[in-house]
Motif scaffolding. Structure first.
Motif, PDB file in Angstrom:
ATOM      1  N   VAL A 124       0.855  -1.173   0.000  1.00  0.00           N
ATOM      2  CA  VAL A 124       0.000   0.000   0.000  1.00  0.00           C
ATOM      3  C   VAL A 124       0.895   1.228   0.000  1.00  0.00           C
ATOM      4  CG1 VAL A 124      -1.825   1.226   1.232  1.00  0.00           C
ATOM      5  CG2 VAL A 124      -1.759  -1.269   1.274  1.00  0.00           C
ATOM      6  N   ARG A 125       0.763   2.081  -1.036  1.00  0.00           N
ATOM      7  CA  ARG A 125       1.589   3.287  -1.113  1.00  0.00           C
ATOM      8  C   ARG A 125       1.119   4.326  -0.111  1.00  0.00           C
ATOM      9  NH1 ARG A 125       1.199   5.232  -6.866  1.00  0.00           N
ATOM     10  NH2 ARG A 125      -0.153   3.508  -7.319  1.00  0.00           N
ATOM     11  N   GLU A 126       1.985   5.227   0.208  1.00  0.00           N
ATOM     12  CA  GLU A 126       1.680   6.266   1.185  1.00  0.00           C
ATOM     13  C   GLU A 126       0.667   7.252   0.608  1.00  0.00           C
ATOM     14  OE1 GLU A 126       4.023   9.671   3.787  1.00  0.00           O
ATOM     15  OE2 GLU A 126       5.144   8.118   2.734  1.00  0.00           O
ATOM     16  N   TYR A 127      -0.387   7.524   1.364  1.00  0.00           N
ATOM     17  CA  TYR A 127      -1.329   8.578   1.007  1.00  0.00           C
ATOM     18  C   TYR A 127      -1.600   9.407   2.244  1.00  0.00           C
ATOM     19  CZ  TYR A 127      -4.662   4.871   2.333  1.00  0.00           C
ATOM     20  OH  TYR A 127      -5.317   3.862   2.968  1.00  0.00           O
ATOM     21  N   ASN A 128      -2.420   9.000   3.164  1.00  0.00           N
ATOM     22  CA  ASN A 128      -2.588   9.688   4.447  1.00  0.00           C
ATOM     23  C   ASN A 128      -1.976   8.884   5.588  1.00  0.00           C
ATOM     24  OD1 ASN A 128      -3.916  11.814   3.303  1.00  0.00           O
ATOM     25  ND2 ASN A 128      -5.962  11.078   3.812  1.00  0.00           N
ATOM     26  N   VAL A 129      -1.516   7.700   5.257  1.00  0.00           N
ATOM     27  CA  VAL A 129      -0.891   6.835   6.252  1.00  0.00           C
ATOM     28  C   VAL A 129       0.492   6.432   5.753  1.00  0.00           C
ATOM     29  CG1 VAL A 129      -3.063   5.919   7.126  1.00  0.00           C
ATOM     30  CG2 VAL A 129      -1.907   4.751   5.263  1.00  0.00           C
TER      31      VAL A 129
ATOM     32  N   ARG B  92       0.353  -5.370   3.335  1.00  0.00           N
ATOM     33  CA  ARG B  92      -0.882  -5.908   3.894  1.00  0.00           C
ATOM     34  C   ARG B  92      -1.186  -7.228   3.202  1.00  0.00           C
ATOM     35  NH1 ARG B  92      -5.681  -1.886   3.909  1.00  0.00           N
ATOM     36  NH2 ARG B  92      -4.674  -1.337   5.849  1.00  0.00           N
ATOM     37  N   ILE B  93      -1.725  -8.181   3.932  1.00  0.00           N
ATOM     38  CA  ILE B  93      -2.160  -9.448   3.361  1.00  0.00           C
ATOM     39  C   ILE B  93      -3.672  -9.375   3.195  1.00  0.00           C
ATOM     40  CG2 ILE B  93      -2.371 -11.932   3.707  1.00  0.00           C
ATOM     41  CD1 ILE B  93       0.224 -11.824   5.299  1.00  0.00           C
ATOM     42  N   ILE B  94      -4.128  -9.598   1.949  1.00  0.00           N
ATOM     43  CA  ILE B  94      -5.575  -9.591   1.713  1.00  0.00           C
ATOM     44  C   ILE B  94      -6.022 -11.024   1.441  1.00  0.00           C
ATOM     45  CG2 ILE B  94      -5.714  -7.207   0.934  1.00  0.00           C
ATOM     46  CD1 ILE B  94      -5.716  -8.179  -1.921  1.00  0.00           C
ATOM     47  N   HIS B  95      -7.212 -11.361   1.879  1.00  0.00           N
ATOM     48  CA  HIS B  95      -7.734 -12.711   1.791  1.00  0.00           C
ATOM     49  C   HIS B  95      -8.931 -12.756   0.850  1.00  0.00           C
ATOM     50  CE1 HIS B  95      -5.226 -13.747   5.230  1.00  0.00           C
ATOM     51  NE2 HIS B  95      -5.654 -12.645   5.807  1.00  0.00           N
TER      52      HIS B  95
END
Length: 64
Positions: A8-13, A18-21
């Motif tokens: 996940v690229r930086e935007y507001n965080v 991340r692992i997505i299922h």
């Protein structure tokens, strides 16, 4: 489909991994009204089944 790791690229965080299922959804196709089962990474239930995908030419029920 197995779970997968995404970046996940930086935007507001701060940028992170991340692992997505996957989830298996049982639903009724909005186009052909058949009971369908679909495995997807989406967070919401899909509208169309894998057979027709909402396209009349691919729908097995519309062929006569």
């Amino acid at each position: 489909m197995p779970s997968k790791k995404i970046h996940v690229r930086e935007y507001n965080v701060k940028a992170h991994d991340r692992i997505i299922h996957t989830r298996v959804y049982n639903f009724i196709c909005q186009y052909c009204q058949e009971i369908s089962q679909r495995e997807t990474y989406a967070t919401g239930c899909p509208k169309y089944g894998d057979k027709c995908n909402g396209v009349a030419s691919k729908c097995l029920r519309s062929k006569k």
